[in-house]
Design a protein around this motif. Structure first.
Motif: not given
Lengths: 123, 183
Positions: B69-71, B74-75, B78, B152, B155
């Motif tokens: 769902d995201s890059k 990014t995951w 997080r 960024e 996100d």
């Protein structure tokens, strides 16, 4: 002019932190050696899920045991003026009927009920 | 070191035979940038090292739940951010850090840290950064040290661009004020 210009002018952006020698060079191999095997983690997750799925059934078993106990205790009290033989008969009939009803409602077959009651007793 | 694109890594992750190899590539490619993100938040190398390892272990254990769902980066970021914030919360709850003056604790910690080689003014800056709440500290570090765009950061942190701008503005003002007070 950027809002952080004053800090930039006074201090700049130099990184004041250091790492031990060869830290990044060795990190990947160290990290990979600590990584659990995928099968292990999957198995762990499955065990956990099964336990969680069984939990409501433990509650049903506990509920049945509780209901049986309350009914037996209740009948003994109310039937105290009657003869002993009559009380026992009523008690057994009422308890059996109640259990059958509860088992039907919880949709448990005899074997599952035995397993859940054994597990619940063991905990 | 050959760098793999995100698409290549995701393809390798999909097969059980290449999943571990793909993850090794992820660790190689992203450990440094994640480390610095974490280190600037927690200051100590040992804590940063532990949190980085926890981040990768969590990512590995949950890799099958990554749905794209995201890059992927990014995951991964997080997970690292959540690890950092939980760590700082626990640190505060266990009262290892003086809530009224966290900068004083960091000053003592950094002065005796062999992996800190900043001068006096850099020490003061780190003390001022330590006085910021965890999320604001994160925003300041991402903007000031990493020149990340607000989009960024939004996100990664799930905060609106407007709120991030306000947070960064307040962080800069507070740091300037503390630096002036320390002079």
């Amino acid at each position: 002019m950027k809002e952080e210009d004053e800090i930039l002018k006074r201090i700049g952006k130099r990184n004041p932190f250091k790492v031990p020698d060869n830290y990044f060079e060795n990190f990947t191999s160290e990290m990979m050696s600590k990584l659990p095997e995928k099968e292990e983690s999957v198995l762990k997750m499955k065990t956990h899920t099964l336990k969680m799925r069984l939990r409501p059934l433990y509650y049903v078993a506990a509920l049945i045991i509780g209901a049986v106990f309350i009914i037996q205790f209740g009948f003994r009290k109310t039937g105290s003026t009657e003869k002993e033989g009559v009380i026992t008969k009523t008690e057994v009939t009422a308890s059996d009927r109640m259990i059958d009803e509860l088992v039907d409602r919880s949709m448990l077959d005899d074997y599952s009920l035995y397993v859940y009651l054994s597990d619940a007793d063991g905990e | 070191m050959k760098l793999y694109s995100e698409k290549e890594i995701l393809q390798l992750l999909q097969s059980e035979n290449t999943q571990r190899k793909a993850f090794e590539q992820i660790v190689k490619q992203y450990s440094q940038q994640l480390y610095w993100q974490i280190r600037r938040m927690v200051f100590s190398h040992d804590d940063a090292n532990d949190l980085l390892q926890d981040t990768f272990i969590k990512a590995w254990q949950n890799i099958d739940s990554f749905r794209g769902d995201s890059k992927f980066t990014t995951w991964l970021y997080r997970i690292a951010i959540n690890e950092c914030i939980s760590f700082l919360k626990k640190q505060h709850q266990s009262e290892k850090v003086d809530l009224d003056a966290p900068e004083a604790d960091i000053s003592l910690q950094l002065e005796s840290d062999s992996y800190f080689d900043g001068d006096e003014i850099q020490l003061k800056l780190q003390m001022a950064i330590a006085s910021l709440p965890p999320k604001q500290r994160m925003v300041f570090n991402m903007k000031y040290y990493q020149d990340m765009k607000y989009g960024e950061i939004s996100d990664l942190l799930g905060t609106s661009v407007g709120a991030l701008k306000a947070s960064y503005h307040l962080a800069v003002k507070k740091i300037e004020q503390l630096l002036n007070e320390m002079d």
